[in-house]
Design a protein around this motif. Structure first.
Motif, short mmCIF file in Angstrom:
data_model
loop_
_atom_site.label_atom_id
_atom_site.label_comp_id
_atom_site.label_asym_id
_atom_site.label_seq_id
_atom_site.Cartn_x
_atom_site.Cartn_y
_atom_site.Cartn_z
N ASN A 82 68.10 44.56 22.41
CA ASN A 82 68.24 45.82 23.15
C ASN A 82 66.92 46.33 23.71
O ASN A 82 66.87 47.38 24.33
N LYS A 83 65.82 45.59 23.49
CA LYS A 83 64.51 46.00 23.98
C LYS A 83 63.99 45.10 25.10
O LYS A 83 62.92 45.33 25.63
N THR A 84 64.76 44.07 25.45
CA THR A 84 64.20 43.10 26.38
C THR A 84 63.96 43.67 27.77
O THR A 84 63.01 43.28 28.44
N ARG A 85 64.83 44.61 28.20
CA ARG A 85 64.68 45.11 29.56
C ARG A 85 63.33 45.80 29.76
O ARG A 85 62.65 45.59 30.77
N ALA A 86 62.94 46.62 28.79
CA ALA A 86 61.65 47.32 28.92
C ALA A 86 60.49 46.33 28.97
O ALA A 86 59.50 46.55 29.67
N VAL A 87 60.61 45.22 28.25
CA VAL A 87 59.56 44.20 28.31
C VAL A 87 59.57 43.52 29.67
O VAL A 87 58.53 43.39 30.33
N ALA A 88 60.76 43.12 30.13
CA ALA A 88 60.87 42.39 31.40
C ALA A 88 60.37 43.24 32.57
O ALA A 88 59.82 42.73 33.53
N GLU A 89 60.56 44.55 32.47
CA GLU A 89 60.22 45.43 33.60
C GLU A 89 58.78 45.93 33.59
O GLU A 89 58.28 46.39 34.60
N ASN A 90 58.11 45.86 32.43
CA ASN A 90 56.79 46.50 32.32
C ASN A 90 55.63 45.58 32.02
O ASN A 90 54.48 45.94 32.27
N PHE A 91 55.89 44.42 31.43
CA PHE A 91 54.79 43.58 30.94
C PHE A 91 54.56 42.37 31.84
O PHE A 91 55.44 41.95 32.59
N ASP A 92 53.35 41.80 31.73
CA ASP A 92 53.02 40.56 32.41
C ASP A 92 53.29 39.35 31.52
O ASP A 92 53.62 38.27 32.00
N LYS A 101 68.62 33.55 23.21
CA LYS A 101 69.27 34.75 23.75
C LYS A 101 68.23 35.73 24.32
O LYS A 101 68.46 36.35 25.37
N LEU A 102 67.11 35.90 23.63
CA LEU A 102 66.06 36.79 24.13
C LEU A 102 65.51 36.27 25.45
O LEU A 102 65.28 37.02 26.39
N ALA A 103 65.30 34.96 25.51
CA ALA A 103 64.77 34.36 26.73
C ALA A 103 65.75 34.55 27.89
O ALA A 103 65.34 34.91 29.01
N ASP A 104 67.03 34.35 27.62
CA ASP A 104 68.05 34.53 28.67
C ASP A 104 68.00 35.95 29.22
O ASP A 104 68.04 36.17 30.44
N ARG A 105 67.94 36.91 28.32
CA ARG A 105 67.94 38.31 28.77
C ARG A 105 66.67 38.64 29.55
O ARG A 105 66.72 39.30 30.59
N LEU A 106 65.53 38.19 29.05
CA LEU A 106 64.26 38.46 29.75
C LEU A 106 64.28 37.89 31.16
O LEU A 106 63.85 38.52 32.13
N SER A 107 64.80 36.68 31.30
CA SER A 107 64.84 36.05 32.62
C SER A 107 65.79 36.81 33.55
O SER A 107 65.46 37.09 34.71
N ALA A 108 66.96 37.19 33.01
CA ALA A 108 67.93 37.91 33.84
C ALA A 108 67.42 39.29 34.24
O ALA A 108 67.75 39.80 35.31
N PRO A 111 62.44 41.80 37.11
CA PRO A 111 62.66 42.24 38.50
C PRO A 111 62.31 41.14 39.50
O PRO A 111 61.32 40.41 39.31
N ILE A 112 63.11 41.02 40.57
CA ILE A 112 62.90 39.91 41.51
C ILE A 112 61.59 40.06 42.28
O ILE A 112 61.04 39.08 42.76
N ASP A 113 61.09 41.29 42.42
CA ASP A 113 59.83 41.45 43.16
C ASP A 113 58.60 41.27 42.27
O ASP A 113 57.47 41.38 42.74
N ALA A 114 58.79 40.98 41.00
CA ALA A 114 57.66 40.74 40.09
C ALA A 114 57.42 39.24 39.96
O ALA A 114 58.31 38.44 40.21
N ALA A 115 56.20 38.88 39.56
CA ALA A 115 55.91 37.48 39.25
C ALA A 115 56.75 37.08 38.03
O ALA A 115 57.15 37.94 37.25
N PRO A 116 56.99 35.78 37.84
CA PRO A 116 57.70 35.38 36.62
C PRO A 116 56.95 35.90 35.38
O PRO A 116 55.74 36.02 35.39
N LEU A 117 57.72 36.20 34.34
CA LEU A 117 57.13 36.68 33.09
C LEU A 117 56.49 35.50 32.35
O LEU A 117 57.12 34.46 32.18
N GLU A 118 55.23 35.67 31.95
CA GLU A 118 54.51 34.61 31.23
C GLU A 118 54.95 34.65 29.77
O GLU A 118 54.91 35.71 29.14
N VAL A 119 55.36 33.50 29.23
CA VAL A 119 55.99 33.49 27.90
C VAL A 119 55.27 32.56 26.93
O VAL A 119 55.00 31.39 27.25
#
Ligand code: PLP
Length: 230
Positions: A82-92, A101-108, A111-119
């Protein structure tokens, strides 16, 4: 603050040189959890660019307040679905992916205008039940899965090994992560990040090839124990 940063950079440089590495191979991530925005600004003004946070509510406030500065933000806290969205939207970066499951949510949710999230995938070392991480035997499948997701970029491995009384014992845990990293690179040749080492054990981590040390106390001083969590 300037003195602590300079002392820390010398520690990192000395540890690198002893082991035949260049100091530039080790990125210093300042772990600013529980510390105020002003402390981050002071370090930023001294040239520090990588910062890490653990608690999302606190982190998002700081990231929003510091939006106009070129800070690279790393999420290093325990990750829940339930916390993945805030990570996906705010962090590099995120260092604590340990389930598909966490990876799936982070990828989904990236945001499309952001660079891919470094994992970085977090690996569980030792048998402390309070710490996250994928079991070493399940690591190859999780790496394949993360690498297949469109909005994530798989960079490497992270671990928080048990604390040991001697540098030699500490090094053995970091060596385990290093071996897992070497194996992972045979599958995924682009991996370049080994996130290991904190204030107390950065020398042992650098000895075993750490590329990113995550340092809180040695930079900011002790954290108050009643720090707010989310
Ligand atoms: C808090 C924290 C650190 C920093 O620890 P210090 O001992 O204060 O340097 C590093 N990594 C993770 C995952 C943390 O939660």
């Amino acid at each position: 603050m300037a003195g602590r940063l300079a002392a820390l950079r010398s520690r990192i440089a000395a540890a690198a040189q002893i082991h035949g590495r260049e100091p530039e191979e080790v990125t210093l991530i300042a772990v600013s959890k529980t510390h105020p925005t002003e402390a981050i600004v002071r370090l930023f003004d001294l040239g520090q660019r990588h910062f890490a946070e653990n608690y999302l509510q606190e982190a998002v406030q700081k990231i929003t307040a510091l939006q106009n500065r070129q800070i690279i933000w790393h999420f290093i806290g325990q990750l829940q679905s339930n916390k993945t969205r805030a990570v996906a939207e705010n962090f590099d970066w995120v260092h604590t992916v340990d389930r598909a499951k966490l990876a799936d949510r982070l990828s989904a949710q990236r945001p499309i205008d952001a660079a891919p999230l470094e994992v970085c995938v977090q690996v569980h070392l030792g048998d402390e039940t309070n710490k996250g991480g994928v079991l070493p035997e399940d690591l190859p499948a999780l790496l394949d899965h993360v690498a297949s997701l469109p909005r994530l970029r798989l960079r490497g491995l992270m671990a928080i090994p048990p604390e040991e009384p001697t540098p030699e014992a500490q090094r053995r845990w970091f060596a385990q992560l290093r071996k897992a990293f070497d194996r992972a690179r045979q599958q995924h040749s682009g991996l370049d990040t080994l996130s290991m080492g904190m204030s107390a054990d950065l020398e042992a981590a650098i000895a075993e090839g750490s590329t990113h040390v995550r340092i809180g106390t040695a930079l900011f001083g002790p954290r108050s124990t009643n720090a707010q969590r989310d």
